[in-house]
Write a protein that holds these residues in place. Structure first.
Motif, PDB file in Angstrom:
ATOM      1  N   LEU A 143       6.353   1.829  11.108  1.00  8.75           N
ATOM      2  CA  LEU A 143       5.439   2.965  11.005  1.00  8.75           C
ATOM      3  C   LEU A 143       4.152   2.658  11.762  1.00  8.75           C
ATOM      4  CD1 LEU A 143       5.804   3.507   7.132  1.00  8.75           C
ATOM      5  CD2 LEU A 143       7.286   4.344   8.968  1.00  8.75           C
ATOM      6  N   SER A 148      -6.108   3.618  12.082  1.00  9.05           N
ATOM      7  CA  SER A 148      -7.013   2.878  11.190  1.00  9.05           C
ATOM      8  C   SER A 148      -7.870   3.798  10.341  1.00  9.05           C
ATOM      9  CB  SER A 148      -7.935   1.974  11.999  1.00  9.05           C
ATOM     10  OG  SER A 148      -7.188   1.048  12.725  1.00  9.05           O
ATOM     11  N   LEU A 164      -3.456   1.101   0.967  1.00 13.25           N
ATOM     12  CA  LEU A 164      -3.434   0.006   1.937  1.00 13.25           C
ATOM     13  C   LEU A 164      -4.222   0.411   3.182  1.00 13.25           C
ATOM     14  CD1 LEU A 164       0.407  -0.734   1.740  1.00 13.25           C
ATOM     15  CD2 LEU A 164      -1.406  -1.560   0.233  1.00 13.25           C
ATOM     16  N   SER A 165      -4.807  -0.562   3.838  1.00 11.15           N
ATOM     17  CA  SER A 165      -5.590  -0.268   5.044  1.00 11.15           C
ATOM     18  C   SER A 165      -5.092  -1.147   6.179  1.00 11.15           C
ATOM     19  CB  SER A 165      -7.071  -0.554   4.779  1.00 11.15           C
ATOM     20  OG  SER A 165      -7.495   0.154   3.641  1.00 11.15           O
ATOM     21  N   TYR A 166      -4.386  -0.541   7.097  1.00  2.37           N
ATOM     22  CA  TYR A 166      -3.851  -1.285   8.231  1.00  2.37           C
ATOM     23  C   TYR A 166      -4.577  -0.869   9.504  1.00  2.37           C
ATOM     24  CZ  TYR A 166      -0.022  -3.472   5.726  1.00  2.37           C
ATOM     25  OH  TYR A 166       0.724  -4.268   4.884  1.00  2.37           O
ATOM     26  N   SER A 167      -4.829  -1.824  10.349  1.00  5.53           N
ATOM     27  CA  SER A 167      -5.479  -1.490  11.615  1.00  5.53           C
ATOM     28  C   SER A 167      -4.458  -0.864  12.565  1.00  5.53           C
ATOM     29  CB  SER A 167      -6.105  -2.736  12.237  1.00  5.53           C
ATOM     30  OG  SER A 167      -5.202  -3.348  13.121  1.00  5.53           O
ATOM     31  N   SER A 168      -4.955  -0.020  13.464  1.00  6.48           N
ATOM     32  CA  SER A 168      -4.056   0.714  14.369  1.00  6.48           C
ATOM     33  C   SER A 168      -3.282  -0.194  15.309  1.00  6.48           C
ATOM     34  CB  SER A 168      -4.856   1.706  15.219  1.00  6.48           C
ATOM     35  OG  SER A 168      -5.514   2.611  14.395  1.00  6.48           O
ATOM     36  N   GLU A 169      -3.793  -1.405  15.535  1.00 14.35           N
ATOM     37  CA  GLU A 169      -3.080  -2.316  16.450  1.00 14.35           C
ATOM     38  C   GLU A 169      -1.794  -2.844  15.834  1.00 14.35           C
ATOM     39  OE1 GLU A 169      -6.837  -3.853  16.181  1.00 14.35           O
ATOM     40  OE2 GLU A 169      -6.809  -1.748  16.767  1.00 14.35           O
ATOM     41  N   GLN A 202       1.696  -2.467  13.614  1.00 16.83           N
ATOM     42  CA  GLN A 202       2.698  -1.545  13.104  1.00 16.83           C
ATOM     43  C   GLN A 202       2.993  -1.928  11.664  1.00 16.83           C
ATOM     44  OE1 GLN A 202       5.503  -2.232  16.423  1.00 16.83           O
ATOM     45  NE2 GLN A 202       5.425  -0.016  16.697  1.00 16.83           N
ATOM     46  N   VAL A 203       3.260  -0.934  10.846  1.00 16.80           N
ATOM     47  CA  VAL A 203       3.539  -1.170   9.433  1.00 16.80           C
ATOM     48  C   VAL A 203       5.054  -1.198   9.241  1.00 16.80           C
ATOM     49  CG1 VAL A 203       3.218  -0.280   7.092  1.00 16.80           C
ATOM     50  CG2 VAL A 203       1.390  -0.024   8.780  1.00 16.80           C
TER      51      VAL A 203
END
Lengths: 342, 342
Positions: A39, A43, B39-44, B46-47
């Motif tokens: 996915l 950010s 959850l907080s994922y950075s755009s760089e 992928q989850v």
């Protein structure tokens, strides 16, 4: 027609169930078919994750729940949790464990319901797992969503207004109705139960919807709730969650609790206390939220939302004010499968 | 000592299991206690999302698997899927369904194992669900992770080298050993089985590890595999997945398949074909991956990694080359609970 699942095997069944799946969300980079789904979230968004494990005989009864409805509902209850965080559901994973009792056609119907819910709410199926079980059916769905601003249970403040969407107690009444017909019709296979005039109750139990529309309306009206939860275990139980986590009390007015006409008729027929049903009947999947008192005008004009009370200081406890002005402490008598085991 | 789960109730049990949980990953914004984890994922990044549903009697046997080991393994198998995407596991959600047979102490031990795995691999428990089941135990774990570059099953190219970590077949041999002791000791409760000299096999079956170290080594050596998968259903089955999805063929050399000494001894004792065990025995949780031939030198120097063959054009099919130079078509006879139902 009955096709044995063993004739397809695990991978054959997964292929059959997932071959028509298309990904429509921008954040769904790669779905079914690898060790994990991939996915891509920006950010600026927070990622939300919620999960539910449904067991046959505890969470659903296949003697009166059609597979397609079961699939639909299993997806919806997860979407509802994402909306309750002020989010938008984007992806789900679906795990099934099936005993030999189930056929490929049963699983097709179950999956049809899941796919329909996903289409209606624009959610992608991105993964899962299919295996066998010794007895019964287990369904585990995990839903992933996103939000620009998560709304938690813990943000309610003294004087905030307590709001609820839709009406309460109908899904519980639908369940009572189905249970009654089940026992009445146990020995008479050919009788068709007459549910006319009670369609709404059945629909609320068998095909609930998640309140996407309310989240959209709130956003459009520029209202950010201070706290929010979805009503799955009954209004009392959920209100107590909000108050406990917000370190607050509340006053809820019996006369303002929204109840549908069919629910009231059915409670009368079953000789049940209507307010108790609305407070403690589960599976409404409505949204319960609080807004600052400054939003009173905006929120009171919104269709489908009812103000039912207000948040107080913690010392004042959590109470229901009855029509004749008496105060009763709110108690969680919600649906609780672990307690029911006693 | 046995405490009934009903004496705590659903929320009491969840509180007990989750009260000591601390979040350690930067991406874990909010864990247990609301409608969804945040959850907080950075755009760089992928989850990654993977999920597994484990059913008692199908995926585990509590007559010889201690609860703590079961919890550990249930977490590890999900971590392994995230590593197999070239990712790092960050969060899990844990759903349990428990019949009345289980006590609070049983669930404590199960959760101890899950927590231990999470500590070892630096993963946060951020949510879940606990409810009852009519019979047996069901465990559903979803794992979320991240990666800067996802490695899929579908990227293998003609002439790529096929690599495998660790050794194969030991977990399967451990299972055979436990099953044998179970039937031998069925009527003699006081006898303690003698597993000396077979500890490795039991460990591989009861307490597998996920190959975090291999992912780190590959990154350190600047090797990005062209395709990767973890070996849960047996080498043959996984190789066929890679070849099918990469539209390629392969040649694997029997003499290069890594097998531990204890596995070989045990196969001899059980009068089983050792190569068959290594090809089709499941639950190794090793990594199978392909690298460009240009990485030959780098990868052949890495400890714990074995080159077992190479990718070919699709027309050449998938084959095992035996020690005496014969070619046999690879077939997936992997562990498949749905097929076993026949």
């Amino acid at each position: 027609m009955r096709t044995e699942i063993a004739s397809l095997g695990e991978f054959g069944l997964i292929d059959r169930l997932t071959e028509s799946i298309k990904l429509t969300n921008e954040s769904s980079t790669y779905g079914v078919g690898d060790d994990a789904a991939v996915l891509s979230y920006s950010s600026e968004k927070q990622v939300l994750v919620t999960t539910d494990l449904l067991m046959e005989g505890v969470h659903f009864d296949l003697t009166y729940v059609p597979f397609k409805h079961l699939g639909y509902k299993a997806a919806i209850v997860n979407f509802s949790d994402i909306y309750a965080m002020n989010g938008t559901p984007r992806q789900i994973t679906v795990s099934l464990a099936l005993s030999k009792r189930f056929s490929v056609e049963d699983v097709d119907a179950l999956y049809d319901g899941i796919r329909l819910a996903c289409q209606q709410y624009n959610v992608d199926i991105v993964g899962g797992d299919t295996s066998s079980s010794l007895t019964g059916l287990a369904i585990s769905i995990t839903c992933i969503g996103d939000t620009e601003k998560a709304v938690y249970r813990h943000g309610a403040k003294d004087t905030d207004l307590i709001c609820v969407s839709g009406d309460l107690g109908a899904a519980y009444m639908g369940l009572q109705l189905l249970e009654r017909e089940k026992s009445v019709l146990k020995d008479e296979k050919d009788l068709q139960p007459d549910f006319s005039g009670k369609e709404y109750l059945l629909e609320r139990q068998l095909k609930p919807e998640a309140r996407k529309d309310i989240i959209e309306k709130l956003a459009a009206a520029n209202i950010v709730p201070t706290s929010m939860i979805d009503i799955s275990d009954g209004l009392s139980s959920e209100l107590l969650h909000i108050c406990k986590q917000s370190k607050a009390g509340c006053r809820v007015y019996e006369e303002h609790i929204p109840i549908d006409y069919q629910t009231a008729v059915m409670a009368e027929e079953f000789n049940m206390n209507l307010t108790t049903c609305a407070l403690n009947g589960g599976e409404d999947y409505e949204l319960l939220f609080t807004v600052p008192i400054a939003d009173h005008e905006k929120v009171s004009q919104m269709e489908g939302i009812r103000l039912i009370g207000h948040i107080t200081k913690s010392e004042l406890g959590c109470a229901l004010i009855t029509r004749d002005g008496q105060e009763f402490e709110l108690k969680a008598q919600g649906w609780n499968p672990l307690k029911e085991e006693k």
